[in-house]
Every structure is written in C-alpha cells, then in structure tokens.
Design a protein around this motif. Sequence first.
Motif, PDB file in Angstrom:
ATOM      1  N   ALA A  14       0.814  -1.209   0.000  1.00  0.00           N
ATOM      2  CA  ALA A  14       0.000   0.000   0.000  1.00  0.00           C
ATOM      3  C   ALA A  14       0.842   1.251   0.000  1.00  0.00           C
ATOM      4  N   PHE A  15       2.015   1.145   0.548  1.00  0.00           N
ATOM      5  CA  PHE A  15       2.750   2.386   0.787  1.00  0.00           C
ATOM      6  C   PHE A  15       3.962   2.536  -0.109  1.00  0.00           C
ATOM      7  N   LEU A  16       4.020   1.690  -1.114  1.00  0.00           N
ATOM      8  CA  LEU A  16       5.073   1.872  -2.106  1.00  0.00           C
ATOM      9  C   LEU A  16       4.466   2.671  -3.243  1.00  0.00           C
ATOM     10  N   VAL A  17       4.731   3.917  -3.261  1.00  0.00           N
ATOM     11  CA  VAL A  17       4.126   4.774  -4.264  1.00  0.00           C
ATOM     12  C   VAL A  17       5.244   5.459  -5.022  1.00  0.00           C
ATOM     13  N   LEU A  21       4.833  10.946  -7.306  1.00  0.00           N
ATOM     14  CA  LEU A  21       3.550  11.390  -6.775  1.00  0.00           C
ATOM     15  C   LEU A  21       3.698  12.151  -5.469  1.00  0.00           C
TER      16      LEU A  21
END
Lengths: 722, 239
Positions: A14-17, A21
């Motif tokens: 979820a937190f690998l963006v 961005l």
Amino acid sequence: MARSESRRSLLRGAFLVPSALLKRTSPPASPEVQEEFPVGIGQPQPDVPARTLFLPDGIPMDLEIQPSPSVTPFVMDLPIPPIAIPVRGTNGSLETGHESLTDPYGNPAPKDIVNPTPVYAEGKPDPRTHQQWASYVPKKYYQVNISQFFHNYHDELTALSPGGLGTATWGYGGSAPGPTFIVFYGEPILVRMANALPDCSDPVQAATLPPFGVPSTSTHLHNAHTPSESDGFPMDFIDPGQWHDHHYVNIPAGSDWRERMTSLWYHDHRMDFTAPNVYAGLTGFYFYFDDPADASIPDNYKDTGDEEDAGTLRLPGKFVRDAMGNVTGRLWDIPLMLHDVLFDQEGQAVFDVFNTDGILGDRFTVNRTVQPKLTVERRRYRLRIQNGGPSRFYDLHLTDQNGVPIPGLQFWVLSSDGNLLPKPLPKDSIQLSVAQRHDVIVDFSLVPAGTTEVYLYNALEQIHGRGPTGRNLLEIDPNVNRDALMRFDLVAASAADPSADPATITALREMPDDRDDLERLRFQVTTATPSDYTTDSVQVPTVGGGMKTLTRKYLQWVDGNGMTQNVYVREFVFDYDGGLWTINGMAADMTEIPIVVDPGAHEVWHIKNSGGDWSHPVHIHFEEFRLIEFNGLPISDDDPRDGRKDVLTIGPGEDGIAFFRFRDFEGHYIIHCHNVIHEDHAMMLRWNIGLNRDVGHHSDPDAARWCNGVYIPQPVPTPRED
Amino acid sequence: MQERAPQPMQRTRRGPTRRTALAVGAAGAASLPLVALWRRGLRSRAVHGEELPELVEPARAGRSAHLIPNVPVIDHRGRERLFYDDLVRDRIVAIHFFTSRGETLYPILDNLVRVQRLLAHRFGKSLFFRSVTLDPEHDTPERLAELARDKGVGPGWDFLTGKRENLAFLKGYLFLQRPTLTSRPSATPEVSCCSGGLVRYGNESLSRWGSFPAKVTPEFIATRFQWIGFREEDCPRVG
C-alpha cells in the motif's frame, strides 16, 4: 516476469508509491489560484490542481490525483473489431455447425495469459431449454471464448507495462471490443459463450487477474428481443470452464417489420460486477441487416448493408467477403465504441471498487484505443457510435483543427438506440448517455478542400460519476483538438459515392403507432383519476415457498386499429437511500418478483428521477418503448428520441412516460440504471413476463441458473448448527 | 501461492513504535501514507485542522492492502485490533458501517443475523463480518458487546468502535460517496450513516470486492460468498 512481479508488489504494497507522486502532497494551491485552471479531459496538467475536477468539499478525483500517463493523441490507428465467423459442420454447412461446437474454428486464437488452449465447450445445444426453438431453429452457430489477454490501448502505454505486453484485458473471442456479429432478420443463430477466464481456484491463474472484476460472466445482447434464458440475466452467470448457449431468434418484436433494429451491442451483465467486468473489456457489436430476398419488409425500407442495392435505403456501407462467402468486414461503415479509462503508471487499467457514484477515466478510448486516428475518404460514412460506459455522458461535435465547427458538416442521425428513426435528422451535435447509440451519416465530401483533419470532440463536462454538469467545454477548453476522442484524416475519394444522400431519405422507418394515437394515450394517462383505473392482482412466489400478492392497475385505450386495449400503468422512481441507488425504494434482489407483466400486455411505465444531483440512463430489457412524454411535454418529431428506444435518460428531477407492448416470449427480465456503477449498487429490479417460466429461478433455496445448457442447482446455503 | 510484497519498514508487531501517527508536513518517513491520505481527500481536511487517523504500516501487505486502511479499532470484546492486519487480510469479509442508535431508524443488523444463521458453519473459519460504528462516543465496547449478545452474534463477527477519526477514515475509504449539492445535513448527525444500506464484501487475498444491499433476501446475500470464495481453500486462515 521480473517486472510483472514488481508491479504486483507495487499493487499489494500500500505504501510503495512512485516518488513522482509525492510532490502532490505539498500544500494545496489557494482557491484563487485553482480558479484559473479549467481543464478538459485530454491531458490533465501534471502539477496543477484542476478546478473543474474538484468537488465542493475538496475531495479530489482519483483521475486528478493519479492521472493516466501522458500519451500522444492521434498516432494510433483506429482498430475495427473482427467480424464473428460462424462454425461450419463437417460437411461445410452452417446449419449443421452445432455438430462441431467443440471446434473453436471461427474464433481468433485467444491470446490467453494462462490457458494457451481455449475452453472446448462439449455438447450440443439442448432445444428443450430454449423457448420456441422449433420455430426459430438456428441457421448459424458461433462459439465465443471469453478470455484474458494483454491489449494494446496505446503503444506508449504498452511500453510502460511490465514486459511491454500491454494492459491485462478481458475480451470476447480474444479481442476487445469482441467480434462484431453481422446478422440478418429471419436468420436465427446460436452463440455459445464459453468462459475461459483465469480460474480463481488455481492460485497461479488467480494471480494474473486484473485488480477488479470477477471472472464470471453473463452476456447480455443489449436491446435485443431475446427469450429470457438467452437474454443474459445477471444471475445466469458462467464461471471459468462453463458455457452458456444464447439463442438469438432475430425476429422483430411481434414479427412486425417496423420493429426491426440496426445497431446493437453485447456486454457482460454479471450480478454485482457488471461495471468492472465491462470496464475490463467485455463489450462487442451486433448489427442487423435485411436480406434482399426477404419478402416480409418493403424493399424501400430495407437496410441490406449494400449501398448499391437499388430500391433499398442504400445507407453507406458494403460487405467484404472471403472465398467461402463469410462476411469478413465492412467498407464505409465504422463502429465506434466509446469508453473512458484511467491507467496507472504501468499502463494498467485502474478501477475504484469502492466508488458508488460512478467511474470516470481521463483517457478517451475508441474501440479500446486511446484517441485514435482514422483515414477516411471524402465521401459519406455510416458511423455507429456506442457509449460503452461505465459512467460518462457525451455531447459529440465535429470540429476542424482549430476547434471550430465545420460549416455544413453535420451528423445525419439515423437511429436512436437500436431502431431507425422515421427519417434522418440533421444535428450539429449528438448526445449519448451511457449505453446509448446513434447511427449517423457523416458526409466528409462537404469538408472544405483545405481542411484535412476532422475531430470528434466531447463538449460535455462531467466532474463526477453521478452525471454530467451540463456545461459546454467547447467554449472553455483551450485544447479542443488535443482533447478530442479521435481524429479523421481526410483523403480524396477513390470512387463515386453510390450511397443515398440522407437529405433525400424521407422515409427511413415506419412507426408502429401514429402520433395521434399515442397523444390520446398520453392524455388519458396523465389526466386519469383513480376511478378511471381497474385493478387486478397476481400471486407470485417468494423465497421459502410462500406467495405474495401484487396489485396492478390499468385503463382502457383504443389503439390505432380500433381495438380496445387494457394498458397497465406503473411508476418507477429512481432514488437514493442509505448508500444505495434504488428503484421504488427497492434494491436489486433477483429473488424478488415485484412486477409481473402479462404476455402480450400493453403497458405504460412512468419513469422518474427524484434526485436533484444525478442522472440515470434507464435501460429496460427485451422490448423497446416509445417515449410519449418527457418532462410533461410530447416528443417533437425532430427529437432523436422520437423513435423506439431502450434507454431513457432522466437527469435531475426529470421524468418520462414510456409505452410498451410485451410480445413473443416469457420469463425474467430487468430494468436498471445503465450507469453500471449505479446498477452494481442495486439500481436494478427484476420483472417477469408471465409466471410460467423461470419463476423458481433464484427465488427459492433450490433456485437454479442456466449454465451448460441446463439448470444448475445453486448451492444456496441452508441453516446448519455447529 | 502468492508472492509477498517486500516490507520496507519492519516494525515491532506490538508496542508503542508500531504506529505512525501522521501530521501534515511530516513528508519524510510518513510520506507514503500521506499519499494514501491524499487519495481520499484527507489533505484538505487536515489543512482545516481536523485530526488525522492513526494509519499503521501493515505487518504484511496482501493484495488488497492498498484498499483497506490499517487503523486501530476496538472490538466489542474490548480488544484493540488493527483493521487490515487483524481483521481483513487473507480473509473473506463483509464490512459495513452502522450506529446502534441508527438501528432504530434504519435497521439492518437483524437481516445480517439471518445471513449469519445461513452460513454459521463458515463463520469464524472462512467468513467474517465487520460491523463498524460511526458513533464511538455512544457505541462503547460495552454497548456493542451488549448489542452483539442481544442480536445473537457469533464467532467471526466483530462489532468495532474506536477513535472517531479512525472510523471516519475507514468509512471514507470504503464508501466513496460524495455529498450531493442537494443533500442536507442530518438533524441528528451522530446517529446517521448515509452508507448504512450498503455492505462491501470481498476476498482480500484475491482482491475481489463487491457490494450488496443490507436488506435484501438473506439467501440472496449468502450466495455471494461463493462468488468470491471460489472454493473453501481460498480463505483457510482462521482469525
């Protein structure tokens, strides 16, 4: 494969963006700054919060937060879906093709990610499971595998994808859109849909699925006059490895030639998952033509598909055939399937499974290609424009390279939804809510010689999935051309144009009812007092074996033939309640039969939108209707809705009165909102024609569904104490 | 069976350091969750001074980790649970929001209890219900325990409360419904829950998510867990 794994990890983590961005988390621009940036759809400004895409409370759209990667418009050629080719029997005959329905001949080889071999659906069709089989024995057989493959929406998106393979997509017959069916009235066909999608019980296959939809399908032939078991009822779904036979009888309703249709489409209708499954790629075209030798329709009303057939309508178009006589293509007749899609940074389609309003994409696709181009000759073309959804409404214009309408270049509207209109209507723009279609003639010979590009542009602003705002973007979008859906590149005509000039076509299709008779009906319905109605009742089964009583009301109307008809009058109120989109306060429950229509009945359905801020394109299966009143007024004869229709679009607070006859077949059907997000969030009601067929269907613990040609018992759970 | 996502920041499973309390401007270590917040518009609310949820790094990210926020909640047995880690991951679940006071106006629990009866053999083993209150000041764990007892709620079904901002964040994530121009504020906001009629259901490990209306025929609801379960083995883990 390594890239594929990294992509999946990205989806799961979820937190690998992507770091690109992160800068979007900087404090927002002040409202005054945001005011300066109206935006169209084509290429959102990468770092500027777009005012028109923001909602009053400041919640940004998905497509604004994480816009699709920029791609160059008008470099991809418009792909034309392949023509479906029927299966031939061992003796080469089409009529014995069912002997070899185990043979996938006729389908493009499915480019299946997981199963290199397609599903071989064993077994001949069972006539006992189909209504009126003996009257309409299929003359052609088709088998279509529904499979998963990588699709090229745009070369630049595919280049971003893991392995450069493209976008994980579901399609009929290995393509998206699926194969186009070319069918003739009076020629029944059987289409076996076989589900070859990844099987979730196999972890390896399940891991390949796109992150939305379920690999389970029910294929609906939209607008067709189809027996209920072949209609694509949402609960008649097939899972991977299963198949379903669709018996398309190809008769006009009531065997009345005036009810013949032209352009239909087919799409998935799976209960709860219509929107994601269609978004994943499950759409295709189905076109009707008239046989030149058919004596049941006057020659001058025939659409034979050949613009050179003297004495017929001569609409633009001509068949291309192979050596065996199979139709393999169409000249001058272009299907355009519109979808708006949002892509992630790896070129994969993004769908928000928790959005209840409606899904908007920031990339226009035509025939599942982002902003394509098509080379056209300076002559007349027939364009069959289909809004495939999921939630966007369109107001389409033709403009030149400067965003200016081209003088004299109009849409000659031939049809509204499936039917031909009484006469072609010249329009500067055409409006398409979700699922609506227009066949139009565009005469590119009228474009001035110095203009070589014509753009198809959507001028309707829509900032959320509930419906359009109504604002016209043509006046405020500084990038009209870049934001267009597609571009037509004009070249000189190669030959004289033998098709009929639409301005000279005065009779395209007769209407089954005179305007005067319908106006009389409208007056009766809208002025009726309770004492004008007679009531009756009908008993319907409920879950658990009980019965309930439905009361109905009707009044009497003398039709154009002087016959007195009982016309049942019903009301459908489209509303919102507790997170659900509702009809008459009810949420979709396929075990309930709230409406029973008698076989052969005449009915008037008053369809209302009680909401102040949303629009609903209401679709009714099986029979088309005539719209006899909209917002309190009769329909004028230059309104494209003055024909037969299967979608009634009601904007905020609007209402329409539709007149139906229910003919030929019985069983279960539905009425629903065709903003498919609304449909999946319960804006759908089941109704039955008669109570002789499919009544126990899903309505008791032994309920069954049509699958592999038989009723399959649904393993509905029964109470069990541990 | 599935590849596991790399775990960039291993944290102690229990203990005070496991939480990443977020604040605007903490763009360093907390930057990635902030993006997630941004996704649902929390940015603008933060600017206006509202409290942020206590979003926690999942101990292990399954296929729906990007869809289900991992925030601390308290179940009706008084235990503190992490919503994604402890209640959703690797499971087939139904999730909905309610308030016990709203039940009198818009009752849905009784119908879901009928569904539980139909599927009792799967509850707590391969199927879980999560009922989240939006009225935490009133719906304390004790009140929820009482309600669960009254309704006959069995194993595998948790009534959840917690900090208001955590619950509101969860709802914002799972029910993306925007206020309409014509919607009016409820006269009794503490008992209203505009998504009360809708239940999300899904299979976390396959990331298949759908919705059903809470009030339709229980048998019709119950069939759905086969649509996304595909087979019992898909959801073998017991919570």
